[in-house]
Design an enzyme around this catalytic site. Structure first.
Site, PDB file in Angstrom:
ATOM      1  N   GLU A 398      23.225 -21.785  76.860  1.00 13.06           N
ATOM      2  CA  GLU A 398      24.480 -21.295  75.793  1.00 13.06           C
ATOM      3  C   GLU A 398      24.863 -21.890  74.453  1.00 13.06           C
ATOM      4  O   GLU A 398      26.008 -21.835  74.144  1.00 13.06           O
ATOM      5  CB  GLU A 398      25.728 -19.923  76.635  1.00 13.06           C
ATOM      6  N   CYS A 399      24.371 -23.621  74.375  1.00 15.38           N
ATOM      7  CA  CYS A 399      24.981 -24.168  73.455  1.00 15.38           C
ATOM      8  C   CYS A 399      25.997 -24.565  73.838  1.00 15.38           C
ATOM      9  O   CYS A 399      26.833 -24.822  72.923  1.00 15.38           O
ATOM     10  CB  CYS A 399      24.791 -23.626  72.031  1.00 15.38           C
ATOM     11  N   ASN A 400      26.374 -24.899  75.419  1.00 17.28           N
ATOM     12  CA  ASN A 400      27.392 -25.650  76.099  1.00 17.28           C
ATOM     13  C   ASN A 400      27.856 -25.933  76.847  1.00 17.28           C
ATOM     14  O   ASN A 400      27.600 -25.557  77.933  1.00 17.28           O
ATOM     15  CB  ASN A 400      28.546 -23.925  76.285  1.00 17.28           C
TER      16      ASN A 400
END
Length: 424
Positions: A398-400
């Site tokens: 999740e781009c995290n």
């Protein structure tokens, strides 16, 4: 009401037995919302707001009405805050990163669970000779709880580990702390009281400014800027009501906008410029000064129909209550799933199990699927099979990376980097 609205507003665009569940990736627009947008486009002539003809003047007025509407929605005093339109949350974060007054003595501190777009801001701090520090929730709570104004756990240290001096700086050193109001990986909500607690660490020689990434928070939670006073708030409107995409905002305190150092300028950002000499005068209002070129005026004007849709649904507090009820129900159902040997089928991330879940957990349910022996089922396989079953879900980091690696227990070190370089 929702049971009556859903089939005609959203469900009509879905195939039978399909279920959209990627609301953190993007909200979904309503049919009536889009109809109102295009009714307005069909009935008005809009022009470039940098001109003064009738169509342009009307466009400029409508853009300003939407700026006021955004401030009203977040209960922000227009004497204290300005709305700067950007292409997205990422665009807003980039704008802060490239204009913040970094120096060799600056520190960029950020919560580990931030989105990649916040992590990317550290390159500007490093370019100016400053440092960055990724911190966890426990660290921030300890830092925020310190009573003495000038003391903090973030010592300004150089590569040799020695405490750096602030000598030679022109004026105060500016430092920045960034955190998500709600992280986009597990949906954990972080205390907004951190804003004032960290800002209170400022001294005459070292100032702390606070940036809040509100992209995952504001679609389902109320943000009242009369109660908290972050210097910068970044958000994307498509995450709130689905349409338009490609439009976000930086809500900036006027006193924080004054310290930003703008290098590039273009379009309507200047009041006067010459071509032969290095001379230009930027416009005074932060919104004018920080927006380069013509703003995305058609999409900006469309925002009012999204806000109107939220009101028709009962307002953001009704949405908050509804989302919490759904999240709580789904968590209780999923957490009780068991294999035939009694082992759990899922490992759910976040703070859903906390007694205070309503205060510390948002509407995201992120989990690993477990096999009967406890090993992890492939998320790519799950993604494919979920799609075949009609579920629109999101998988992966999740781009995290900070939140993802922390929940998965991945240690980032020299060996990890070597593996990464081989794979890339």
């Amino acid at each position: 009401m929702l049971d009556q609205l859903y089939p005609c507003e959203v469900g009509c665009r879905m195939k039978p037995n399909e279920h959209y569940m990627d609301y953190t990736g993007s909200s979904v627009y309503c049919q009536s919302q889009i109809e109102q947008v295009f009714d307005e486009l069909r009935s008005h002539m809009f022009g470039n707001p940098h001109s003064a003809n009738p169509s342009s003047s009307m466009t400029g007025e409508k853009v300003e009405e939407v700026r006021d509407l955004v401030l009203q929605y977040f209960n922000a005093d227009p004497a204290e805050y300005q709305v700067v339109f950007t292409r997205s949350t990422t665009g807003a974060l980039k704008l802060v990163g490239e204009t913040f007054p970094w120096s060799k003595s600056s520190t960029f501190a950020y919560l580990r669970e931030n989105h990649n777009s916040v992590l990317g801001m550290r390159e500007y701090a490093l370019e100016a000779g400053g440092q960055f520090k990724a911190v966890n929730e426990t660290f921030v709570e300890a830092w925020a709880a310190e009573e003495e104004c000038g003391s903090n756990l973030l010592q300004l240290t150089g590569p040799d580990g020695a405490v750096r001096q602030l000598q030679g700086e022109q004026g105060p050193v500016y430092n920045l702390f960034a955190f998500p109001a709600e992280d986009n990986f597990a949906g954990v909500k972080y205390p907004l009281r951190w804003i004032q607690q960290i800002k209170s660490k400022s001294t005459d020689s070292a100032q702390w400014r606070v940036l809040v990434d509100a992209a995952a928070y504001v679609p389902t939670q109320p943000l009242d800027l009369s109660q908290v006073s972050p210097d910068f708030v970044a958000l994307s409107f498509y995450k709130v009501f689905g349409y338009p995409t490609g439009l976000g905002a930086l809500i900036v305190r006027v006193d924080a906008a004054e310290i930003l150092r703008k290098t590039f300028w273009g379009g309507g950002a200047v009041s006067l410029a010459t071509s032969s000499d290095d001379f230009h005068v930027l416009k005074c209002r932060p919104a004018d000064k920080l927006e380069d070129g013509t703003v995305n005026f058609l999409d900006i004007i469309a925002l009012k129909h999204g806000f109107a849709m939220i009101e028709r649904l009962g307002g953001i507090r009704a949405i908050q209550s509804h989302v919490h009820a759904l999240t709580d129900y789904l968590y209780n159902q999923l957490s009780n799933l068991r294999h035939s040997n009694g082992k759990p089928m899922l490992r759910i991330f976040g703070k859903h199990h906390y007694p205070t879940a309503k205060d510390v957990q948002g509407g995201i349910l992120n989990f690993e699927v477990l096999r009967p022996n406890g090993s992890v089922f492939s998320y790519k396989t799950f993604e494919r099979e979920a799609a075949d079953a009609g579920f629109h879900v999101r998988t992966g980091a999740e781009c995290n990376p900070g939140a993802c690696y922390s929940y998965l227990g991945i240690e980032v070190g020299c060996g990890w980097w070597g593996w990464c370089s081989l794979c890339c």
